[in-house]
Write a protein that holds these residues in place. Sequence first.
Motif: not given
Length: 297
Positions: A130-132, A144-152, A157-159
Amino acid sequence: MKSFQTHKVSQEHASLTIEDYLKQVLHYSGRKIQKLTRQKGIFLNGKAAFLQKQLKLQDTLRVLVVEDISYGVQPEAGNIEILYEDDYVLILNKPPYQLVHPTGQTTSGTLANYLAYHLAEKGVVSTVRPVHRLDRETSGCIIFAKDSRSQFLLEQQLKERVLKRTYWALTKGIVEPPAGTINAPIGPHPTSPNRRAIHAKGEEAVTHYQTIRRFSDASLMELSLDTGRTHQIRVHLAHLGYPIIGDRMYGVRSPLMSRQALHAVSITFEHLGDNRQITVNAPLPLDFERILNSFGK
C-alpha cells in the motif's frame, strides 16, 4: 511466464542511454541492472538492447520485472473491488470497517490479505505494497504498488503532490468560510496515544477544502491533502469547529451513521509507463448515500 513493464521515452529523456534511463528515471541500482542484462531482460522497440544504446523520442523500452518471493501477508479468501489496474499499480475500493494491512493483533481479514489471495489465484507472487493508508472506518480509493520500483516512484509522486487524493466528508454545522486551507501542525495527543492533536511542535499538515452542498445543520465537503498525517482531515475539521459526523474520536456519535462520514472519492496520479494523468473514482458506499439522502429530504 516472465513479466515486463513498458516505458515510452519522452522528450525529456530522449538522448539518454538505456543505462542512464534505468538509473536516473527508473532508479535501478547497478546490481539490478547487471541482473537484468544477465537475464536478457531489456528490450528496445521489440529487440534485445545494449545498455549504451541511445534512446529516441517515442522509443518503447520493455524491462523485465524481477519477481517477489512472498506476499508479505497471509493470503486469505475475501472480496475486493478493483477500480483500476495496470502493469504497475492496483487501486481498490476499500469498504468501511476494514483495515488496509495487518497491524497489532489483527493479522487477517484485511484488504492486504484479500489482495494477496487475489494475486495468488492469478498465479502472481507480488508483495502487497500500500502506498498510503486509510483509517479503518474510512472508505474509498487506496493505491497499491505492484513492485518496489513502482512503490518508490508513487511515493515520490505523493511527496511532490503529483499523486493527489480527494475526499468527501459530511461535517456537523455550516462551514464558514465555505472554502479555504487549513494549515495547522499535527502531532501526538498529550494524553491519548491513539489520537492526534494540533500543536506547535507537530509536523506540517495542510488540508484544502470546499463546500459541495449545504444542509440545515451539516455540510458536504470536498478535501484534498498536501501532506498525509495520521487522522489529518479528522483533526483539521474538528480544529476548525466542524467535526465529521459520526467521528467518535474527534467529534460525537451520530444516530445517522455508525462511523465517521469520510470517503476517499478519487485518486489522480501520473501513469508510470507513459506519464498520462489518470483519475480513478470510488462510488459512495450505501451508508454514505443513505445519510446524504436523509439530509437531502
